[in-house]
Design an enzyme around this catalytic site. Structure first.
Site, mmCIF file in Angstrom:
data_model
loop_
_atom_site.group_PDB
_atom_site.id
_atom_site.type_symbol
_atom_site.label_atom_id
_atom_site.label_comp_id
_atom_site.label_asym_id
_atom_site.label_seq_id
_atom_site.Cartn_x
_atom_site.Cartn_y
_atom_site.Cartn_z
ATOM 1 N N THR A 188 0.501 12.678 10.250
ATOM 2 C CA THR A 188 1.800 12.163 9.829
ATOM 3 C C THR A 188 2.142 12.572 8.403
ATOM 4 O O THR A 188 1.247 12.808 7.579
ATOM 5 C CB THR A 188 1.782 10.619 9.933
ATOM 6 O OG1 THR A 188 2.914 10.083 9.260
ATOM 7 C CG2 THR A 188 0.549 10.027 9.262
ATOM 8 N N ASP A 189 3.444 12.599 8.094
ATOM 9 C CA ASP A 189 3.875 12.870 6.718
ATOM 10 C C ASP A 189 3.535 11.701 5.781
ATOM 11 O O ASP A 189 3.580 11.850 4.568
ATOM 12 C CB ASP A 189 5.382 13.176 6.658
ATOM 13 C CG ASP A 189 6.271 12.048 7.154
ATOM 14 O OD1 ASP A 189 5.743 11.027 7.672
ATOM 15 O OD2 ASP A 189 7.513 12.171 7.032
ATOM 16 N N GLU A 190 3.180 10.541 6.365
ATOM 17 C CA GLU A 190 2.919 9.368 5.527
ATOM 18 C C GLU A 190 1.674 9.550 4.665
ATOM 19 O O GLU A 190 1.476 8.812 3.697
ATOM 20 C CB GLU A 190 2.804 8.108 6.391
ATOM 21 C CG GLU A 190 4.064 7.899 7.215
ATOM 22 C CD GLU A 190 4.175 6.542 7.876
ATOM 23 O OE1 GLU A 190 3.588 5.573 7.357
ATOM 24 O OE2 GLU A 190 4.863 6.455 8.910
ATOM 25 N N LYS B 27 -4.987 7.695 8.435
ATOM 26 C CA LYS B 27 -4.629 9.040 8.909
ATOM 27 C C LYS B 27 -5.063 10.094 7.875
ATOM 28 O O LYS B 27 -5.529 11.169 8.233
ATOM 29 C CB LYS B 27 -3.124 9.147 9.174
ATOM 30 C CG LYS B 27 -2.618 8.323 10.345
ATOM 31 C CD LYS B 27 -3.165 8.750 11.696
ATOM 32 C CE LYS B 27 -2.666 10.097 12.165
ATOM 33 N NZ LYS B 27 -3.074 10.368 13.587
ATOM 34 N N TYR C 109 -2.347 2.199 7.348
ATOM 35 C CA TYR C 109 -2.170 3.220 8.401
ATOM 36 C C TYR C 109 -2.260 4.621 7.802
ATOM 37 O O TYR C 109 -3.020 5.473 8.278
ATOM 38 C CB TYR C 109 -0.813 3.023 9.092
ATOM 39 C CG TYR C 109 -0.347 4.237 9.881
ATOM 40 C CD1 TYR C 109 -1.020 4.662 11.020
ATOM 41 C CD2 TYR C 109 0.785 4.967 9.472
ATOM 42 C CE1 TYR C 109 -0.597 5.787 11.732
ATOM 43 C CE2 TYR C 109 1.218 6.080 10.184
ATOM 44 C CZ TYR C 109 0.520 6.490 11.309
ATOM 45 O OH TYR C 109 0.941 7.598 12.008
#
Ligand SMILES: NC(=O)c1ccc[n+]([C@@H]2O[C@H](COP(=O)([O-])OP(=O)(O)OC[C@H]3O[C@@H](n4cnc5c(N)ncnc54)[C@H](O)[C@@H]3O)[C@@H](O)[C@H]2O)c1
Length: 342
Positions: free
Chosen positions: A126-128, A158, A154
């Site tokens: 993810t870009d997060e 990741k 989260y």
């Protein structure tokens, strides 16, 4: 090519199965999924008895099972995860178990089943992991060189999984690529995520809970564009390389909310402001130049308002799907998350 897909009963996974099998190549898919709260075999009910598809119920932390399945397949697309930021704020441990320990177990299974490092492993992330961009610097975008700086449990889990994949490439030479993608939308998304939550709430005559000042910005990508990008990386990505994937489609949450309300014929009276998510990232924005230049991928299905309209129409046309999801176990979580606020 026979692909082992992890997490194929979730939102992106089920769309990936449909997209990849529909793409017309010589593909078959083994879908390994533990069927957690967000894994729903009904997402793939329309496949019928397609003999290019097989479902195996199991956990990515089961080393022997994973090594056996990888041994049968030519490549792995890994997207099984705990995926909801709000849940990670309530309890981060399942995120560490699946996203971190589960990814390491898969990498261990890959090395056992494929000592020659022939099999491509695509790690869907993810870009997060990049953290948050300021609202007043629209010129700033996440590139693959942006330092990893996760802000939620989260995102931290990741990011840890991304580091583990990179370490396996560097140390053991595994044939892995990483994709870091922006927010997805489309059919079969679990209705705890903002678009299906808002759309199904409005169909049910309920208000939509909008976090904080609503100015947080996300880059929205149609799930089929994401699936196409994953296939491009699977087939043509360079070993050890990371690819950002985005939709060039930045929207603030308040703008997104107004668009959904307008398309569905409601006004601002249906907005229920709620206390902001703790540590809520302000802005995500992706520079997807690398995957465009090197693999020739660009998003073609994400343009608004058409793509948003079609997604809303899907939820309107498929109430039997989301009503079953929204009942039962989902309710307890919904009450805990929004009950005292909405
Ligand atoms: N949804 C997005 O906008 C988005 C954006 C970028 C990246 N991603 C990533 O894409 C992947 C898929 O996201 P999603 O939105 O489809 O998530 P989802 O929550 O809808 O699906 C996750 C799936 O993984 C399965 N799963 C969970 N733990 C498991 C385990 N231990 N073993 C086997 N299966 C397990 C679940 O049963 C479910 O089917 C995730 O890795 C996520 O981080 C999602």
């Amino acid at each position: 090519m026979k692909i082992l897909l992890t997490g194929g009963c979730g939102f992106i996974g089920s769309n990936f199965v449909r997209f990849a099998l529909g793409a017309g190549g010589d593909l078959s898919i083994v879908n390994l999924d533990a069927l957690t709260y967000s894994g729903n075999p009904e997402n793939l009910a329309d496949l019928g008895d397609d003999n290019r598809y097989r479902f195996v119920k199991g956990d990515i932390r089961d080393l022997d099972l994973m090594a056996e399945l990888i041994g049968e397949c030519d490549a792995v697309v890994h997207m099984a995860a705990e995926s909801h930021v709000d849940r990670s704020i309530i309890d981060a441990r399942p995120f560490i178990q699946t996203n971190v320990l589960g990814t390491q177990t898969l990498l261990d299974a890959l090395r056992r089943a494929d000592p020659g490092n022939d099999k491509r492993f695509v790690h869907v992330s993810t870009d997060e992991v990049y953290g948050s961009l300021p609202l007043d610097r629209p010129d700033l975008l996440f590139t693959e060189d942006t330092p990893t700086d996760p802000k939620s449990p989260y995102a931290a889990s990741k990011a840890a999984s991304d580091f583990l994949v990179r370490a396996a490439v560097h140390t053991f030479g595994v044939n892995a690529c990483i994709t870091n993608c922006s927010n997805n939308f489309g059919p079969y998304q679990f209705p705890e995520k903002v678009i299906p939550l808002f759309v199904t709430n409005l169909i049910e005559g309920k208000k939509v809970p909008l976090y904080g000042d609503g100015l947080n910005v996300r880059d929205w990508l149609h799930v089929d564009d994401h699936c196409e990008a994953i296939l491009a990386v699977l087939e043509r990505g360079e070993r050890g390389r990371t690819y950002n994937i985005g939709g060039n489609n930045e929207r603030s949450n308040i703008d997104l909310t107004h668009q959904i309300l307008a398309i569905m014929g409601f006004g601002d009276e249906m907005i229920q402001p709620v206390k902001d998510r703790p540590g809520h990232d302000r802005r995500y924005a992706i520079d997807a130049g690398r995957i465009e230049r090197e693999l020739g991928w660009t998003p073609s299905r994400s343009a608004w308002p058409l793509a948003l309209r079609e997604t809303i129409a899907w939820y309107k046309d498929n109430p039997q799907w989301w009503r079953r999801v929204k009942s039962g176990a989902y309710r307890a979580y919904y009450e805990q998350q929004y009950g005292s606020k909405a």
